[in-house]
Scaffold this motif. Structure first.
Motif, PDB file in Angstrom:
ATOM      1  N   LEU A 210      11.220   1.427  11.923  1.00  0.00           N
ATOM      2  CA  LEU A 210      11.085   2.815  11.477  1.00  0.00           C
ATOM      3  C   LEU A 210      11.262   2.913   9.958  1.00  0.00           C
ATOM      4  CD1 LEU A 210      10.946   5.884  11.985  1.00  0.00           C
ATOM      5  CD2 LEU A 210      13.390   5.835  12.492  1.00  0.00           C
ATOM      6  N   THR A 211      12.272   2.242   9.402  1.00  0.00           N
ATOM      7  CA  THR A 211      12.491   2.301   7.953  1.00  0.00           C
ATOM      8  C   THR A 211      11.326   1.682   7.189  1.00  0.00           C
ATOM      9  OG1 THR A 211      13.746   0.226   8.014  1.00  0.00           O
ATOM     10  CG2 THR A 211      14.993   2.275   8.213  1.00  0.00           C
ATOM     11  N   VAL A 212      10.758   0.602   7.734  1.00  0.00           N
ATOM     12  CA  VAL A 212       9.596  -0.024   7.072  1.00  0.00           C
ATOM     13  C   VAL A 212       8.439   0.965   6.998  1.00  0.00           C
ATOM     14  CG1 VAL A 212       7.836  -1.801   7.307  1.00  0.00           C
ATOM     15  CG2 VAL A 212      10.232  -2.393   7.666  1.00  0.00           C
ATOM     16  N   ASN A 213       8.163   1.676   8.086  1.00  0.00           N
ATOM     17  CA  ASN A 213       7.075   2.658   8.091  1.00  0.00           C
ATOM     18  C   ASN A 213       7.376   3.826   7.150  1.00  0.00           C
ATOM     19  OD1 ASN A 213       4.872   2.141  10.358  1.00  0.00           O
ATOM     20  ND2 ASN A 213       6.838   1.422  11.162  1.00  0.00           N
ATOM     21  N   ILE A 214       8.634   4.248   7.116  1.00  0.00           N
ATOM     22  CA  ILE A 214       9.000   5.328   6.193  1.00  0.00           C
ATOM     23  C   ILE A 214       8.831   4.873   4.746  1.00  0.00           C
ATOM     24  CG2 ILE A 214      10.900   6.776   5.395  1.00  0.00           C
ATOM     25  CD1 ILE A 214      11.962   6.808   8.240  1.00  0.00           C
ATOM     26  N   ASN A 215       9.207   3.632   4.460  1.00  0.00           N
ATOM     27  CA  ASN A 215       9.040   3.101   3.096  1.00  0.00           C
ATOM     28  C   ASN A 215       7.565   3.066   2.699  1.00  0.00           C
ATOM     29  OD1 ASN A 215      11.767   2.740   2.625  1.00  0.00           O
ATOM     30  ND2 ASN A 215      11.799   0.664   3.444  1.00  0.00           N
ATOM     31  N   VAL A 216       6.716   2.656   3.661  1.00  0.00           N
ATOM     32  CA  VAL A 216       5.268   2.665   3.389  1.00  0.00           C
ATOM     33  C   VAL A 216       4.795   4.083   3.106  1.00  0.00           C
ATOM     34  CG1 VAL A 216       3.003   2.232   4.399  1.00  0.00           C
ATOM     35  CG2 VAL A 216       4.845   0.571   4.733  1.00  0.00           C
ATOM     36  N   LEU A 217       5.284   5.034   3.893  1.00  0.00           N
ATOM     37  CA  LEU A 217       4.921   6.437   3.681  1.00  0.00           C
ATOM     38  C   LEU A 217       5.356   6.914   2.294  1.00  0.00           C
ATOM     39  CD1 LEU A 217       4.017   9.250   4.683  1.00  0.00           C
ATOM     40  CD2 LEU A 217       6.299   9.514   5.678  1.00  0.00           C
ATOM     41  N   LEU A 218       6.577   6.579   1.899  1.00  0.00           N
ATOM     42  CA  LEU A 218       7.080   7.010   0.598  1.00  0.00           C
ATOM     43  C   LEU A 218       6.245   6.421  -0.541  1.00  0.00           C
ATOM     44  CD1 LEU A 218      10.926   6.699   1.241  1.00  0.00           C
ATOM     45  CD2 LEU A 218       9.591   8.799   1.092  1.00  0.00           C
ATOM     46  N   LEU A 219       5.894   5.147  -0.422  1.00  0.00           N
ATOM     47  CA  LEU A 219       5.076   4.509  -1.461  1.00  0.00           C
ATOM     48  C   LEU A 219       3.703   5.179  -1.569  1.00  0.00           C
ATOM     49  CD1 LEU A 219       5.935   0.732  -0.906  1.00  0.00           C
ATOM     50  CD2 LEU A 219       6.647   2.187  -2.813  1.00  0.00           C
ATOM     51  N   ARG A 220       3.111   5.497  -0.416  1.00  0.00           N
ATOM     52  CA  ARG A 220       1.791   6.135  -0.445  1.00  0.00           C
ATOM     53  C   ARG A 220       1.869   7.555  -1.007  1.00  0.00           C
ATOM     54  NH1 ARG A 220      -1.178   4.205   5.194  1.00  0.00           N
ATOM     55  NH2 ARG A 220      -1.155   1.963   4.721  1.00  0.00           N
ATOM     56  N   VAL A 221       2.952   8.263  -0.673  1.00  0.00           N
ATOM     57  CA  VAL A 221       3.127   9.607  -1.239  1.00  0.00           C
ATOM     58  C   VAL A 221       3.266   9.536  -2.756  1.00  0.00           C
ATOM     59  CG1 VAL A 221       4.720  11.563  -1.342  1.00  0.00           C
ATOM     60  CG2 VAL A 221       4.088  10.612   0.874  1.00  0.00           C
ATOM     61  N   GLU A 222       4.088   8.583  -3.228  1.00  0.00           N
ATOM     62  CA  GLU A 222       4.264   8.426  -4.680  1.00  0.00           C
ATOM     63  C   GLU A 222       2.934   8.082  -5.353  1.00  0.00           C
ATOM     64  OE1 GLU A 222       6.184   8.120  -8.395  1.00  0.00           O
ATOM     65  OE2 GLU A 222       6.840   8.979  -6.483  1.00  0.00           O
ATOM     66  N   LYS A 223       2.198   7.158  -4.728  1.00  0.00           N
ATOM     67  CA  LYS A 223       0.908   6.761  -5.298  1.00  0.00           C
ATOM     68  C   LYS A 223      -0.064   7.946  -5.319  1.00  0.00           C
ATOM     69  CE  LYS A 223      -2.844   3.424  -4.627  1.00  0.00           C
ATOM     70  NZ  LYS A 223      -3.330   2.304  -3.778  1.00  0.00           N
ATOM     71  N   HIS A 224      -0.047   8.709  -4.245  1.00  0.00           N
ATOM     72  CA  HIS A 224      -0.960   9.851  -4.170  1.00  0.00           C
ATOM     73  C   HIS A 224      -0.603  10.914  -5.217  1.00  0.00           C
ATOM     74  CE1 HIS A 224      -3.447  13.013  -2.588  1.00  0.00           C
ATOM     75  NE2 HIS A 224      -2.380  13.762  -2.309  1.00  0.00           N
ATOM     76  N   ILE A 225       0.689  11.187  -5.360  1.00  0.00           N
ATOM     77  CA  ILE A 225       1.115  12.184  -6.352  1.00  0.00           C
ATOM     78  C   ILE A 225       0.710  11.745  -7.764  1.00  0.00           C
ATOM     79  CG2 ILE A 225       3.145  13.226  -7.433  1.00  0.00           C
ATOM     80  CD1 ILE A 225       4.461  13.265  -4.694  1.00  0.00           C
ATOM     81  N   ASN A 226       0.937  10.475  -8.090  1.00  0.00           N
ATOM     82  CA  ASN A 226       0.551   9.967  -9.407  1.00  0.00           C
ATOM     83  C   ASN A 226      -0.959  10.054  -9.627  1.00  0.00           C
ATOM     84  OD1 ASN A 226       3.200   9.366 -10.034  1.00  0.00           O
ATOM     85  ND2 ASN A 226       3.083   7.264  -9.265  1.00  0.00           N
ATOM     86  N   SER A 227      -1.706   9.744  -8.549  1.00  0.00           N
ATOM     87  CA  SER A 227      -3.167   9.827  -8.669  1.00  0.00           C
ATOM     88  C   SER A 227      -3.616  11.263  -8.933  1.00  0.00           C
ATOM     89  CB  SER A 227      -3.822   9.293  -7.387  1.00  0.00           C
ATOM     90  OG  SER A 227      -3.494   7.938  -7.188  1.00  0.00           O
ATOM     91  N   LEU A 228      -2.989  12.214  -8.217  1.00  0.00           N
ATOM     92  CA  LEU A 228      -3.364  13.609  -8.426  1.00  0.00           C
ATOM     93  C   LEU A 228      -3.022  14.082  -9.849  1.00  0.00           C
ATOM     94  CD1 LEU A 228      -2.276  15.279  -5.051  1.00  0.00           C
ATOM     95  CD2 LEU A 228      -4.590  14.775  -5.842  1.00  0.00           C
ATOM     96  N   ILE A 229      -1.856  13.655 -10.335  1.00  0.00           N
ATOM     97  CA  ILE A 229      -1.466  14.039 -11.703  1.00  0.00           C
ATOM     98  C   ILE A 229      -2.448  13.468 -12.723  1.00  0.00           C
ATOM     99  CG2 ILE A 229       0.305  13.748 -13.469  1.00  0.00           C
ATOM    100  CD1 ILE A 229       2.387  13.843 -11.223  1.00  0.00           C
ATOM    101  N   GLU A 230      -2.765  12.179 -12.548  1.00  0.00           N
ATOM    102  CA  GLU A 230      -3.704  11.540 -13.482  1.00  0.00           C
ATOM    103  C   GLU A 230      -5.069  12.198 -13.406  1.00  0.00           C
ATOM    104  OE1 GLU A 230      -3.709   7.437 -12.516  1.00  0.00           O
ATOM    105  OE2 GLU A 230      -1.650   7.074 -13.216  1.00  0.00           O
ATOM    106  N   GLU A 231      -5.500  12.500 -12.188  1.00  0.00           N
ATOM    107  CA  GLU A 231      -6.819  13.123 -12.030  1.00  0.00           C
ATOM    108  C   GLU A 231      -6.829  14.524 -12.639  1.00  0.00           C
ATOM    109  OE1 GLU A 231     -10.707  13.608 -11.194  1.00  0.00           O
ATOM    110  OE2 GLU A 231      -9.488  11.774 -11.124  1.00  0.00           O
ATOM    111  N   HIS A 232      -5.734  15.242 -12.447  1.00  0.00           N
ATOM    112  CA  HIS A 232      -5.651  16.588 -13.019  1.00  0.00           C
ATOM    113  C   HIS A 232      -5.702  16.533 -14.549  1.00  0.00           C
ATOM    114  CE1 HIS A 232      -4.546  20.773 -13.413  1.00  0.00           C
ATOM    115  NE2 HIS A 232      -3.500  20.443 -14.178  1.00  0.00           N
ATOM    116  N   GLN A 233      -4.939  15.625 -15.106  1.00  0.00           N
ATOM    117  CA  GLN A 233      -4.962  15.479 -16.558  1.00  0.00           C
ATOM    118  C   GLN A 233      -6.339  15.045 -17.043  1.00  0.00           C
ATOM    119  OE1 GLN A 233      -1.805  12.696 -17.253  1.00  0.00           O
ATOM    120  NE2 GLN A 233      -0.169  14.255 -17.084  1.00  0.00           N
ATOM    121  N   HIS A 234      -6.934  14.124 -16.300  1.00  0.00           N
ATOM    122  CA  HIS A 234      -8.267  13.654 -16.675  1.00  0.00           C
ATOM    123  C   HIS A 234      -9.286  14.787 -16.608  1.00  0.00           C
ATOM    124  CE1 HIS A 234     -11.456  10.740 -17.280  1.00  0.00           C
ATOM    125  NE2 HIS A 234     -12.054  11.150 -16.159  1.00  0.00           N
TER     126      HIS A 234
END
Length: 506
Positions: free
Chosen positions: A193-217
């Motif tokens: 369960l913790t491994v899956n949650i960690n994967v989820l957290l990493l993907r959320v962080e990556k997605h948020i960063n992508s959205l910020i970069e895309e918005h700025q771009h």
């Protein structure tokens, strides 16, 4: 003293032994050296400590009765006087202080040739009963101590790791630092369960960063476009080309948003499962603590020699009830964790496997039970118990989760109660799946574009508009099937889903 029921049982045994020994004694009454032979035969035949004394009397030709032979249990039971004068009185079982006495006839060819007197003890049965009670009490005490130890161990090994997960998720949610990783846990299921949650957290962080970069771009592009539009007309084609390129990237990010929607539903289940598991474990701990207190009371009373039978009986009844509560709640927690693990594994997999369709739906419903109960939703299911198919459980799980959550968030918004019905049929190697709820329904203008991306009635309130688009893609692409929405003007909404499957042998 032996109770009435016990004395009645011993009386029956006394009559049975008397008749058996009388039948075996007949041949010795009229034989040479019969007294010695009969005494030896009685020692061989009597195998129970129940019998204290045996007398055998012989009837002479002149109808007089004389002592013939006897049996005494051991040296602690010296010979007793004959009972010839009491033959008539002892023809039925007579109860004495600590024993029973009986005289039966010894017959041969339907002629009375003698009598057999038997004396049995009432104390042996009572001593055996007392020993049995002590053994049972010792075994019960050991079982209670063992149950308490197991319950305490399960509490330490399961509840504490779950509390650790909940605390760490709370800190991450407050700090919004999704790069933080949950620590490893000693229990295999919780570690998965913790491994899956960690994967989820990493993907959320990556997605948020992508959205910020895309918005700025995008902002940079828009500013450049405004500057070029104001400066010269020729820059319009170049700006249009850049906008088309940006649109292509948005389509690419659409796939990532769909994937994020999958993980978001898993995150909802994580919070629900954590809440659901805490309840049965808390009840189990409470019952264990209560059982321990009662056990200490019984132990103190036993040591002080003030233990009463009513107190012991109440303790046994309360103990059985507490152990039942502990077992039920631990089984409930284990069932929740097992179902969540299956759903989480299936949700991240698109591989084919053989599974029972009804069990799969029950696992999804159990995993979402927290949200279903909080929304006061009743789910009814019509599915054959033996429908075993070979298909992709991951997409089916995700379809069910999105449909149920869509009904809870949109269909039953503002309603006190909702009803969902799920009907499954197998038609010519195809599964026909009907999903219906009695919520507020979908507006006619929305029905035509319900499966389009970013279509939502909750825009600005947390709705992404990708839930039904994800369902459409899973049905048509992952499962190779078809989905449609019912056009009838009835309360709620109804979806018809069909997809090909391979039936497996049940």
């Amino acid at each position: 003293m032996v109770d009435k029921q016990g004395a009645h049982v011993i009386a029956d045994e006394t009559r049975a032994w008397a008749n058996l020994l009388a039948n075996n004694s007949a041949q010795y009454l009229q034989s040479d050296n019969g007294q010695v032979r009969l005494k030896n035969q009685l020692k061989k035949l009597i195998t129970t400590p129940l019998i204290n004394h045996i007398h055998v009397y012989r009837t002479n030709q002149d109808d007089s009765i004389e002592y013939f032979s006897s049996y005494n249990r051991n040296h602690n039971y010296p010979p007793i006087s004959d009972r010839i004068s009491e033959i008539a009185q002892l023809s039925t079982v007579q109860h004495q202080a600590n024993h029973l006495e009986l005289i039966v006839k010894i017959t041969q060819a339907q002629e009375t040739i003698g009598y057999l007197f038997i004396q049995t003890s009432l104390l042996e049965k009572q001593a055996f009963t007392d020993r049995l009670v002590y053994v049972l009490l010792a075994f019960l005490l050991f079982s209670l101590i063992l149950a308490f130890g197991v319950a305490q161990s399960l509490f330490n090994n399961i509840n504490q790791p779950i509390d650790s997960i909940v605390d760490e998720l709370g800190q991450i949610s407050r700090s919004r630092n999704y790069q933080t990783q949950l620590s490893k846990l000693p229990i295999k299921e919780l570690d998965v369960l913790t491994v899956n949650i960690n994967v989820l957290l990493l993907r959320v962080e990556k997605h948020i960063n992508s959205l910020i970069e895309e918005h700025q771009h995008t902002q940079t592009k828009n500013k450049a476009l405004e500057h070029r539009l104001s400066s010269r007309t020729d820059a319009l084609k170049e700006s249009n080309q850049e906008l088309l390129s940006t649109l292509e990237k948005l389509h690419e990010f659409q796939g990532q948003l769909v994937e994020t929607e999958k993980m978001a539903s898993l995150g909802d289940m994580v919070a629900g499962i954590a809440h659901e598991v805490n309840t049965p474990i808390g009840l189990g701990v409470t019952a264990s603590s209560l059982l321990a207190d009662k056990l200490n009371e019984i132990k103190t009373a036993f040591e002080d020699k003030t233990l009463r039978s009513s107190q012991l009986k109440k303790f046994l009844n309360d103990g059985n009830e507490n152990i039942s509560i502990i077992l039920r709640n631990l089984e409930r927690a284990a069932q929740l964790i097992s179902s969540f693990k299956k759903v989480a594994v299936d949700q991240s997999s698109v591989e084919n496997r053989t599974f029972n369709m009804r069990d799969l739906i029950n696992e999804v419903i159990l995993t979402l039970s927290a949200k279903i109960q909080s929304a006061n939703v009743i789910i009814t299911m019509d599915c054959p118990d033996d429908l075993i198919i070979n298909s992709k459980p991951g997409p089916i799980n995700q379809i069910l989760i999105n449909l149920i959550l869509n009904s809870i968030y949109h269909g039953f918004d503002g309603l006190e109660q909702g009803n969902i019905s799920i009907s499954i049929m197998n038609l010519s190697d195809q599964i026909h799946f009907n999903y219906r709820d009695d919520g507020v329904g979908i507006d006619k203008t929305m029905k035509t574009k319900i499966f389009d991306p970013f279509t939502t009635t909750k825009r600005g309130s947390g709705g992404s508009g990708l839930g039904m688009h994800l369902v459409y893609n899973l049905v048509t692409q992952a499962l190779g099937g078809h989905i449609s929405i019912e056009e009838e003007n009835k309360p709620g909404v109804s979806f018809e889903i069909t997809f090909p499957v391979e039936l497996a042998a049940s």
